[in-house]
Design an enzyme around this catalytic site. Structure first.
Site, PDB file in Angstrom:
ATOM      1  N   HIS A 562       0.816  -1.215   0.000  1.00 49.99           N
ATOM      2  CA  HIS A 562       0.000   0.000   0.000  1.00 49.99           C
ATOM      3  C   HIS A 562       0.850   1.266   0.000  1.00 49.99           C
ATOM      4  O   HIS A 562       0.505   2.255   0.635  1.00 49.99           O
ATOM      5  CB  HIS A 562      -0.927   0.020   1.217  1.00 49.99           C
ATOM      6  CG  HIS A 562      -1.856  -1.136   1.289  1.00 49.99           C
ATOM      7  ND1 HIS A 562      -2.542  -1.464   2.448  1.00 49.99           N
ATOM      8  CD2 HIS A 562      -2.228  -2.053   0.364  1.00 49.99           C
ATOM      9  CE1 HIS A 562      -3.290  -2.546   2.223  1.00 49.99           C
ATOM     10  NE2 HIS A 562      -3.110  -2.903   0.966  1.00 49.99           N
ATOM     11  N   HIS A 606      -7.066  -0.495   1.802  1.00 50.66           N
ATOM     12  CA  HIS A 606      -6.157  -1.070   0.837  1.00 50.66           C
ATOM     13  C   HIS A 606      -6.246  -0.173  -0.403  1.00 50.66           C
ATOM     14  O   HIS A 606      -7.291   0.413  -0.684  1.00 50.66           O
ATOM     15  CB  HIS A 606      -6.553  -2.503   0.518  1.00 50.66           C
ATOM     16  CG  HIS A 606      -6.553  -3.387   1.732  1.00 50.66           C
ATOM     17  ND1 HIS A 606      -5.767  -4.512   1.840  1.00 50.66           N
ATOM     18  CD2 HIS A 606      -7.248  -3.311   2.897  1.00 50.66           C
ATOM     19  CE1 HIS A 606      -5.980  -5.095   3.017  1.00 50.66           C
ATOM     20  NE2 HIS A 606      -6.871  -4.362   3.681  1.00 50.66           N
TER      21      HIS A 606
END
Length: 627
Positions: A562, A606
């Site tokens: 991420h 996410h």
């Protein structure tokens, strides 16, 4: 009828390929596979389906999009809706295959050429359980980008994330303004949410609940509710709570950016050309006007040049977009001077990088049988049911074992109550699930981690599950830079995980929250209990004490891909930013960055869903300017 016939003919070779991949087939499979392909006349068909466009040097396009990940694919597809615009989509990797579309095999993809294979510089305060203290940093190198190799979790983020972007000088990026772009991309098939205003049912990207569910996840969701967490749609009104995971899958198969946006239209639009195995080396810039006018790239070891009539758009991701900018003379003056790249525009490219670090654990064993995802348990019957019968409920549709997410707050948090600090990712497995053949290697874990903690679980095929604990809002800030001007070299990546001590304490709070959930009646009914295996290197601490968990956090450090902010979005007056709210590079003309590298701070999410949103919004920004 003809397309249906072809799809059925493809099933036999697909079945044989997957059986071969899983080690269930015999030595004559390669011959049998080729015989079957030739018998049904599919060799040429498959070649036609996967043959890339061959570049012609000095070709002209209206828009050149670099990188075919979630943002790049969605952007290229939307721009090519205008038949008057010629669009080139350039990707360094190749095309998906059956392993990519089979969700349970997600962990294996990090060992393939579809992963750039990046690793961090050795870390002092984290990743102690990794070889050479180097954290693995997987990124997709394939049509579809990281959406083709990730774990398919669909999580948009918190409304406060986007409102914060807008408040920081990015008009147009508030939650109310970006929600339509999330919706535009989504084709939701979520039972119980058919009438939700937070979901759309007609977009390109399929989002569904994972149909395969174990008894373990049912117990986890029930126990989370017993602990005080509400059931929630974490992409709806409130994130806070627990939910079965929403995934970018279609009938149990991975639905990547390529599958959703490019594959359905590439043969129908002559104005969209897709180039694979094409490595962009730099952007061509007129130094007098600071205008991007093309790109240089390598294809089959030969240099090529494409010219752009309107714009060059970087969608190469949080590592490659800043790398290409710097190779092109846009970046920190000190770094470019050190490697001999002439400076065109001084900007803090790569100077700031955030990532979500998580703790791989804790792991819990149970009294159940046959519920944990072990790849060795996959049988030919599972494969036949999945491929031939199209059954989306088999274990092959499990997204690498991820089954549920829980969003919660810690006592130390000073954020508003509807803004979670921690996510618990419930995985019906661990490093034992693939007997050390995939996830351990992909994460760069040392042998002793697997041998001392997980090998016995694998040998006994004992049911267990893991709660990955992830912090949403880390204070630690890393960076990225270039070691030399060779465009084929890796960038240097230093995430500096846990430089801010507070980040460790948040993860410790998350571990304690997971232990409280395990004490709930639903968990006790299945005999859930902490796996009592000492983490190597933490033997000097009492097992399960706070200091033990702090040591474990620094040892079993695990990134979930991420990374953000390497080309940070914000007003030109902010010296930490690279692009403005229209995603235009400061001080440059006809050059934008459109991917998750522009996200200014770590989101409560996410990043895959946000990448699709950014691509969709950028398409409107560009269309409004050039129309």
């Amino acid at each position: 009828m003809q397309s249906t016939h072809i799809s059925h003919l493809l099933l036999l070779p697909l079945l044989l390929l997957l059986l071969l991949y899983l080690g269930e087939s015999r030595g004559d499979v390669n011959r049998l596979l080729l015989d079957q392909l030739n018998q049904v006349g599919l060799v040429n068909l498959l070649e036609q389906a996967t043959r890339p466009s061959v570049p012609q040097d000095l070709s002209n396009y209206d828009f050149i999009v670099i990188g075919a990940g979630a943002a790049g694919s969605s952007l290229a597809a939307r721009l090519s809706e205008n038949p008057q615009w010629r669009v080139a989509l350039i990707e360094a990797g190749g095309v998906e295959n059956i392993a990519h579309i089979t969700p349970v095999l997600a962990g294996y993809l990090q060992q393939t050429s579809s992963n750039w294979g990046y690793k961090s510089v050795p870390q002092k305060l984290s990743c102690h359980g990794m070889i050479n203290n180097e954290c693995a940093l997987p990124r997709g190198k394939v049509l579809g980008g990281t959406s083709s190799i990730n774990y398919m979790i669909y999580n948009r983020g918190n409304r406060r994330d986007f409102d914060g972007w807008a408040a920081a000088g990015n008009p147009g990026w508030s939650y109310e303004e970006v929600l339509p772009y999330f919706l535009r991309s989504e084709r939701a098939q979520l039972q119980g949410l058919e009438n939700s205003p937070y979901h759309n049912h007609s977009g390109p990207l399929s989002v569904e609940y994972v149909r395969f569910r174990s008894q373990l996840v049912d117990a986890f969701v029930e126990a989370s509710v017993e602990s005080g967490l509400p059931r929630t749609d974490y992409n709806g009104e409130s994130q806070f709570g627990v939910s079965y995971v929403q995934a970018t899958t279609l009938n149990g198969r991975r639905h990547s950016a390529y599958s959703a946006y490019i594959k359905p239209v590439r043969d129908l639009r002559s104005n969209l050309q897709v180039f694979t195995f094409a490595r962009v080396t730099r952007i061509l810039i007129d130094e007098a006007t600071k205008s991007a006018y093309g790109v240089e790239f390598h294809y089959k070891n030969r240099p090529y040049t494409f010219k752009a009539r309107k714009e060059v758009i970087l969608s190469a991701g949080a590592f490659n977009s800043p790398q290409i900018l710097m190779l092109s003379g846009i970046g920190p003056e000190d770094n470019l001077k050190a490697i001999g790249v002439p400076l065109i525009q001084a900007l803090p490219v790569g100077k700031r990088m955030f990532d979500h670090m998580c703790h791989f654990g804790p792991t819990f064993v149970t009294n159940t049988t046959g519920q944990t995802t072990f790849t060795s348990r996959i049988s030919p019957a599972d494969v036949i049911s999945y491929l031939l019968a199209g059954n989306p409920s088999t274990v092959l549709s499990s997204i690498g074992g991820v089954e549920a997410l829980a969003f919660l707050k810690t006592l130390r948090s000073d954020l508003p109550k509807d803004w979670p600090d921690i996510e618990l990712i419930m995985v019906t497995g661990s490093l034992a699930s693939d007997e050390g053949t995939a996830l351990k290697l992909g994460a760069n874990f040392k042998d002793e981690i697997y041998d001392r903690m997980y090998r016995e679980l694998a040998q006994a095929q004992q049911d267990h599950f893991t709660l990955l604990v992830m912090q949403f809002h880390p204070k630690s800030v890393g960076r990225l830079w270039l070691r030399d001007r060779n465009p084929l070299s890796w960038p240097m990546i230093d995430p500096k995980y846990f430089v801010a001590e507070e980040d460790v304490e948040y993860l410790l709070d998350g571990i304690k929250a997971s232990l409280r959930i395990i004490e709930m009646p639903a968990m006790q009914r299945i005999g859930a209990r902490l796996l009592k295996r000492q983490v190597p290197g933490c033997e000097g601490h009492e097992f399960a004490s706070d200091d033990y968990w702090r040591c474990s956090i620094r040892t079993l450090s695990y990134t979930l891909h991420h990374q953000v902010a390497t080309c940070r979005m914000g007003p030109e007056s902010d010296p930490t930013t690279v692009v403005n709210h229209q995603l235009k590079v400061h001080g440059m003309r006809r050059l934008r960055v459109v991917d998750t590298s522009v996200i200014p701070v770590p989101p409560t999410a996410h990043t895959n869903a946000a990448a699709f949103m950014i691509g969709e919004k950028a398409a409107d920004l560009i269309r409004s300017e050039w129309s």
